[in-house]
Every structure is written in structure tokens, then in C-alpha cells.
Design a protein around this motif. Structure first.
Motif, PDB file in Angstrom:
ATOM      1  N   ALA A  19      13.883 -38.912   6.088  1.00  0.00           N
ATOM      2  CA  ALA A  19      12.402 -38.845   5.938  1.00  0.00           C
ATOM      3  C   ALA A  19      11.814 -37.560   5.674  1.00  0.00           C
ATOM      4  O   ALA A  19      11.124 -37.410   4.637  1.00  0.00           O
ATOM      5  CB  ALA A  19      11.865 -39.628   7.187  1.00  0.00           C
ATOM      6  N   LEU A  20      12.459 -36.456   6.254  1.00  0.00           N
ATOM      7  CA  LEU A  20      12.075 -35.186   6.118  1.00  0.00           C
ATOM      8  C   LEU A  20      12.461 -34.706   4.484  1.00  0.00           C
ATOM      9  O   LEU A  20      11.535 -34.166   3.908  1.00  0.00           O
ATOM     10  CB  LEU A  20      12.869 -34.153   7.139  1.00  0.00           C
ATOM     11  N   ALA A  24       8.505 -37.462   3.506  1.00  0.00           N
ATOM     12  CA  ALA A  24       7.632 -38.347   4.516  1.00  0.00           C
ATOM     13  C   ALA A  24       6.806 -37.473   5.172  1.00  0.00           C
ATOM     14  O   ALA A  24       6.811 -36.274   5.744  1.00  0.00           O
ATOM     15  CB  ALA A  24       8.444 -39.119   5.468  1.00  0.00           C
ATOM     16  N   GLU A  25       5.610 -38.230   5.624  1.00  0.00           N
ATOM     17  CA  GLU A  25       4.456 -37.507   6.600  1.00  0.00           C
ATOM     18  C   GLU A  25       5.264 -37.856   7.931  1.00  0.00           C
ATOM     19  O   GLU A  25       4.724 -38.843   8.527  1.00  0.00           O
ATOM     20  CB  GLU A  25       3.289 -38.004   6.375  1.00  0.00           C
ATOM     21  N   VAL A  26       5.956 -37.027   8.290  1.00  0.00           N
ATOM     22  CA  VAL A  26       6.721 -37.132   9.587  1.00  0.00           C
ATOM     23  C   VAL A  26       5.559 -36.552  10.656  1.00  0.00           C
ATOM     24  O   VAL A  26       5.303 -35.314  10.954  1.00  0.00           O
ATOM     25  CB  VAL A  26       8.018 -36.475   9.895  1.00  0.00           C
ATOM     26  N   ARG A  27       5.042 -37.491  11.653  1.00  0.00           N
ATOM     27  CA  ARG A  27       4.313 -36.821  12.678  1.00  0.00           C
ATOM     28  C   ARG A  27       4.844 -36.245  13.709  1.00  0.00           C
ATOM     29  O   ARG A  27       4.220 -35.422  14.293  1.00  0.00           O
ATOM     30  CB  ARG A  27       3.218 -38.110  13.291  1.00  0.00           C
ATOM     31  N   SER A  28       6.012 -36.912  14.432  1.00  0.00           N
ATOM     32  CA  SER A  28       6.544 -35.965  15.562  1.00  0.00           C
ATOM     33  C   SER A  28       8.081 -36.825  15.476  1.00  0.00           C
ATOM     34  O   SER A  28       8.513 -37.397  15.045  1.00  0.00           O
ATOM     35  CB  SER A  28       6.016 -36.711  16.833  1.00  0.00           C
ATOM     36  N   ARG A  82       3.825 -44.726   6.746  1.00  0.00           N
ATOM     37  CA  ARG A  82       4.407 -45.185   5.932  1.00  0.00           C
ATOM     38  C   ARG A  82       3.297 -45.027   4.375  1.00  0.00           C
ATOM     39  O   ARG A  82       2.239 -45.159   4.317  1.00  0.00           O
ATOM     40  CB  ARG A  82       4.031 -46.971   6.365  1.00  0.00           C
ATOM     41  N   PRO A  83       4.380 -45.019   3.482  1.00  0.00           N
ATOM     42  CA  PRO A  83       3.618 -44.563   2.285  1.00  0.00           C
ATOM     43  C   PRO A  83       2.745 -45.805   1.363  1.00  0.00           C
ATOM     44  O   PRO A  83       3.217 -46.926   1.758  1.00  0.00           O
ATOM     45  CB  PRO A  83       4.567 -43.912   1.239  1.00  0.00           C
ATOM     46  N   LEU A 141      15.968 -44.281   4.367  1.00  0.00           N
ATOM     47  CA  LEU A 141      15.836 -44.058   2.951  1.00  0.00           C
ATOM     48  C   LEU A 141      14.889 -44.780   2.160  1.00  0.00           C
ATOM     49  O   LEU A 141      14.652 -44.787   1.157  1.00  0.00           O
ATOM     50  CB  LEU A 141      17.331 -44.160   2.172  1.00  0.00           C
ATOM     51  N   HIS A 142      13.943 -45.489   2.914  1.00  0.00           N
ATOM     52  CA  HIS A 142      12.819 -46.092   2.392  1.00  0.00           C
ATOM     53  C   HIS A 142      11.947 -45.037   1.650  1.00  0.00           C
ATOM     54  O   HIS A 142      11.227 -45.187   0.759  1.00  0.00           O
ATOM     55  CB  HIS A 142      11.897 -46.618   3.513  1.00  0.00           C
ATOM     56  N   PHE A 143      11.896 -43.679   2.217  1.00  0.00           N
ATOM     57  CA  PHE A 143      11.337 -42.707   1.601  1.00  0.00           C
ATOM     58  C   PHE A 143      11.696 -42.082   0.400  1.00  0.00           C
ATOM     59  O   PHE A 143      11.365 -41.091  -0.145  1.00  0.00           O
ATOM     60  CB  PHE A 143      11.134 -41.610   2.684  1.00  0.00           C
TER      61      PHE A 143
END
Length: 233
Positions: A19-20, A24-28, A82-83, A141-143
Motif C-alpha cells: 500500500a505504501l 495509498a493514503e495510509v492513515r495509520s 480506498r481509492p 496489491l489492490h493499490f
């Protein structure tokens, strides 16, 4: 376990890592052991050591399970936006899953499609491509590529190449970069509607007496065939 709409759970170090890496917009990022998590980063993702150092939030085992929904062997989990997806230009085949039923297979398809550089993975049917079990199977790997569910076949554009044991042999055929590669469900195969929409129905090479391939294997073989012709041209 309660999450805001549009936020997905990243279970395990590798899901967070992917995700990173793919923006992705990783919140935490939750970790049970900061040193262990950074050790994973140093050995498996040295490009992300700084990200894990900055983001790691140490929590106890109980809080980890409460927030994530389960434990994980790596002791790492995260939460990401989620994009929105949709409308992306593409230069590689799109994978279309026709009413997939096995969530683990669905996730594995996304993983192999990301690895081979597909233009995206879309599906027809009632299964949410971002279901936690699908996301678990893709290892985050969705991202790496567009992933979404279509409302219907009218959203499918481009030359549709459907895969079925009764089709013409794939050997010698070149798959165009803008193709839509359609695969039926594990149990029922292609629907009549997708078969009728197909511009070409092809079959994968298969030894006599072998009845079928796993869905993920079929997608991997098709994309690898596309990649081989692409490199040769």
C-alpha cells in the motif's frame, strides 16, 4: 471492530508495504513490536524503513485484535483509504472476472495481475472486489492497479478475449494491449452474456486428461502470453 466507510484494513507487513509503495493514503500503521516491524522493513522493504519509523504506532495484542479484527503473524497492520478508481487510461490488458465466487482466488488474481503489469482488474457480479478476504489474498496489491466492480457489460470497452476450454488455441495469437481478458467463475465458467460479448474465445494449452486450471493460474498464463509477445514485437 468499526471503521469509517471507504477505509480498508491492511492485514500484515506485506499488505502495508505494498500500500505504501503504490501511493495509498495510509492513515495509520499498528505494530505489536516496533523493533520487529523495523526489522521486517530493513530485510523486506529497505526503501520504506523511514515510513515505518515515522508511522509505527505500538499497541498491545488486545487492542490490535480489536482494531484490526484478528491477529497477524507479522504483528503489523494498517488502515488506508480506498481509492475512487474508474476512468483510467491503460496501456495493458484489463482482466475481467465474470461473477467470481472464491474470494481468495479473486485476491490472488489481483496479485498476479499487478505483478505482470495488467491494466486493471474488474468484475461482474455481487462480490465486492475490496472485500477484506479479497484484499487479504492480494497482499495489499489492490493499490498497484485499478480494481473495481462493473455495473454491467455496457461498461466493457475494447476487444474482449474470453478464455474457455472450447475456444481456439492461444498459441500463436497475439493479445493486443487494449484487450479485455475475460475469465469465468471457478464453478460455472463464462456466462452466456460475456460469451456473447466476446470478440474471440480462446483456450489455454493443456495436457490431455487434465480438466482445468485454477483461476489464478489461467490469468497468469494469459498475461504472461501477452507479455512474451509484447517483448518480442
Amino acid at each position: 471492530m468499526r471503521h469509517h466507510r471507504g477505509v480498508v484494513v491492511l492485514e500484515g507487513f506485506h499488505a502495508v508495504k505494498h500500500a505504501l509503495r503504490f501511493g495509498a493514503e495510509v492513515r495509520s500503521v499498528l505494530v505489536l513490536d516496533r523493533d520487529a516491524a523495523l526489522g521486517f522493513a530493513r530485510t523486506h522493504a529497505p526503501d520504506l524503513v523511514g515510513e515505518f519509523e515515522r508511522r509505527a504506532e505500538v499497541v498491545g495484542a488486545g487492542e490490535f485484535v480489536e482494531r484490526v479484527g484478528r491477529s497477524h503473524p507479522t504483528g503489523v497492520a494498517g488502515f488506508a483509504e480506498r481509492p475512487a478508481g474508474g476512468g483510467e487510461a491503460r496501456r495493458a490488458p484489463l482482466v475481467l472476472l465474470d461473477n467470481p465466487r472464491n474470494l481468495g482466488n479473486f485476491g490472488a488474481v489481483i496479485r498476479v495481475a499487478a505483478g505482470l503489469g495488467a491494466g486493471g482488474v474488474v468484475s461482474l457480479g455481487d462480490v465486492d472486489p475490496w472485500h477484506p478476504n479479497v484484499l487479504r489474498g492480494s497482499a495489499g496489491l489492490h493499490f498497484a492497479l485499478p480494481v473495481r466492480r462493473l455495473a454491467g457489460l455496457d461498461e466493457v470497452t475494447g476487444r474482449v478475449v474470453a478464455f474457455d476450454a472450447g475456444g481456439v488455441g492461444l498459441r500463436g495469437l497475439e493479445i493486443p494491449d487494449d484487450a479485455v481478458l475475460a475469465f469465468g467463475s471457478e464453478r460455472h465458467g463464462l456466462s452466456d452474456a460475456v460469451r456473447a460479448r466476446a470478440d474471440l474465445v480462446v483456450s489455454l494449452p493443456m495436457r490431455p486428461k487434465v480438466s482445468s486450471y485454477n483461476l489464478t493460474t489461467s490469468v497468469a498464463m494469459a498475461l504472461y502470453h501477452w507479455e512474451l509477445f509484447r517483448q518480442a514485437s
